[in-house]
Scaffold this motif. Structure first.
Motif, short mmCIF file in Angstrom:
data_model
loop_
_atom_site.label_atom_id
_atom_site.label_comp_id
_atom_site.label_asym_id
_atom_site.label_seq_id
_atom_site.Cartn_x
_atom_site.Cartn_y
_atom_site.Cartn_z
N GLN A 112 0.84 -1.21 0.00
CA GLN A 112 0.00 0.00 0.00
C GLN A 112 0.87 1.26 0.00
O GLN A 112 0.54 2.24 -0.66
CB GLN A 112 -0.93 0.00 1.22
CG GLN A 112 -1.87 1.18 1.30
CD GLN A 112 -2.89 1.19 0.17
OE1 GLN A 112 -3.30 0.15 -0.30
NE2 GLN A 112 -3.27 2.37 -0.26
N VAL A 113 2.00 1.22 0.71
CA VAL A 113 2.93 2.35 0.71
C VAL A 113 3.41 2.60 -0.71
O VAL A 113 3.41 3.73 -1.20
CB VAL A 113 4.13 2.09 1.66
CG1 VAL A 113 5.19 3.17 1.48
CG2 VAL A 113 3.68 2.01 3.09
N SER A 114 3.80 1.53 -1.37
CA SER A 114 4.30 1.64 -2.74
C SER A 114 3.24 2.20 -3.68
O SER A 114 3.52 3.08 -4.51
CB SER A 114 4.76 0.27 -3.23
OG SER A 114 5.13 0.32 -4.57
N GLY A 115 2.02 1.73 -3.57
CA GLY A 115 0.94 2.23 -4.41
C GLY A 115 0.66 3.70 -4.19
O GLY A 115 0.49 4.46 -5.15
N SER A 116 0.64 4.13 -2.95
CA SER A 116 0.38 5.54 -2.64
C SER A 116 1.51 6.43 -3.12
O SER A 116 1.27 7.51 -3.66
CB SER A 116 0.18 5.73 -1.13
OG SER A 116 -0.99 5.08 -0.70
N LEU A 117 2.74 5.98 -2.95
CA LEU A 117 3.88 6.79 -3.40
C LEU A 117 3.94 6.86 -4.92
O LEU A 117 4.34 7.88 -5.48
CB LEU A 117 5.18 6.23 -2.84
CG LEU A 117 5.37 6.40 -1.33
CD1 LEU A 117 6.69 5.80 -0.88
CD2 LEU A 117 5.28 7.87 -0.92
N THR A 118 3.52 5.80 -5.59
CA THR A 118 3.48 5.83 -7.05
C THR A 118 2.50 6.89 -7.54
O THR A 118 2.81 7.66 -8.45
CB THR A 118 3.08 4.45 -7.60
OG1 THR A 118 4.04 3.49 -7.18
CG2 THR A 118 2.98 4.45 -9.10
N VAL A 119 1.34 6.95 -6.93
CA VAL A 119 0.36 7.97 -7.28
C VAL A 119 0.92 9.36 -6.99
O VAL A 119 0.81 10.28 -7.82
CB VAL A 119 -0.97 7.75 -6.51
CG1 VAL A 119 -1.91 8.94 -6.68
CG2 VAL A 119 -1.64 6.47 -6.97
N ALA A 120 1.53 9.52 -5.84
CA ALA A 120 2.06 10.82 -5.43
C ALA A 120 3.12 11.33 -6.40
O ALA A 120 3.05 12.47 -6.87
CB ALA A 120 2.63 10.73 -4.01
N PHE A 121 4.08 10.48 -6.72
CA PHE A 121 5.16 10.93 -7.59
C PHE A 121 4.71 11.08 -9.03
O PHE A 121 5.17 11.97 -9.75
CB PHE A 121 6.37 10.00 -7.47
CG PHE A 121 7.07 10.13 -6.15
CD1 PHE A 121 7.54 11.35 -5.72
CD2 PHE A 121 7.20 9.04 -5.32
CE1 PHE A 121 8.17 11.49 -4.50
CE2 PHE A 121 7.84 9.16 -4.10
CZ PHE A 121 8.32 10.39 -3.68
N SER A 122 3.78 10.26 -9.48
CA SER A 122 3.25 10.41 -10.84
C SER A 122 2.53 11.73 -11.00
O SER A 122 2.65 12.40 -12.02
CB SER A 122 2.31 9.25 -11.16
OG SER A 122 2.99 8.03 -11.14
N ALA A 123 1.77 12.11 -9.98
CA ALA A 123 1.03 13.38 -10.05
C ALA A 123 1.98 14.56 -10.17
O ALA A 123 1.78 15.44 -11.02
CB ALA A 123 0.15 13.54 -8.81
N VAL A 124 3.01 14.58 -9.37
CA VAL A 124 3.92 15.73 -9.41
C VAL A 124 4.74 15.73 -10.69
O VAL A 124 5.02 16.80 -11.26
CB VAL A 124 4.82 15.80 -8.15
CG1 VAL A 124 5.93 14.77 -8.17
CG2 VAL A 124 5.37 17.19 -7.98
N ILE A 125 5.11 14.58 -11.19
CA ILE A 125 5.89 14.53 -12.44
C ILE A 125 5.06 15.06 -13.60
O ILE A 125 5.52 15.91 -14.38
CB ILE A 125 6.40 13.10 -12.70
CG1 ILE A 125 7.50 12.75 -11.70
CG2 ILE A 125 6.89 12.94 -14.13
CD1 ILE A 125 7.87 11.28 -11.68
#
Length: 158
Positions: A112-125
């Motif tokens: 779940q940590v990995s999934g949330s961080l993927t969304v977070a970094f994709s949004a900012v990129i």
């Protein structure tokens, strides 16, 4: 109680923010395409396309310099707004998933940590790419419009 309410309200904004980031990214690609078309049109000045301020001045010969300046600002506004809003939405889109990521980390749920961080970094990129494209397009178009304004001022001299 208020912390939980604020957390839940913040989570409600994740999908709208991600949707807006995606729309801004698509708009940035559209703006880049329109910019390329305009650049190609400007290489053939005898056709008159690619010079929106000159065309506006020809259509409205009574337009004052202030009115032409206002028209130029209106032309630049969508890209300028996108270049300023996209980073803010990217930050919001990064911060919202961090709450669930930290909660999942404390629970030991690394997937779940990995999934949330993927969304977070994709949004900012995506937001920063959109902002970069629209910032660049806006600045080059600003220079083009300034050049057109100089041409109009030279034409107006007796």
């Amino acid at each position: 109680m208020i912390e939980l309410l604020m957390y839940q309200i913040g989570q409600l904004f994740l999908l709208p923010v991600l949707g807006l980031v995606a729309l801004l990214f698509v708009y940035a690609l559209y703006a880049l395409g329109a910019f390329v078309v305009q650049a190609l049109q400007r290489r053939q000045p005898e056709q008159g396309r690619g010079f929106p301020l000159l065309r506006h001045a020809e259509k409205f010969p009574q337009a004052s310099e202030d009115e032409l300046d206002l028209f130029a600002h209106k032309l630049l506004e969508p890209e300028r707004l996108a270049s300023r809003i996209a980073p803010m939405l990217g930050l919001v889109g990064t911060m919202i998933p961090m709450g669930p990521a930290l909660k999942s980390l404390s629970d030991g749920n690394l997937a779940q940590v990995s999934g949330s961080l993927t969304v977070a970094f994709s949004a900012v990129i995506l937001a920063l790419i959109a902002a970069s494209i629209t910032y660049w397009v806006s600045n080059v178009r600003r220079r083009w419009l300034a050049e057109e304004m100089v041409i109009l001022q030279q034409r107006a001299k007796p």
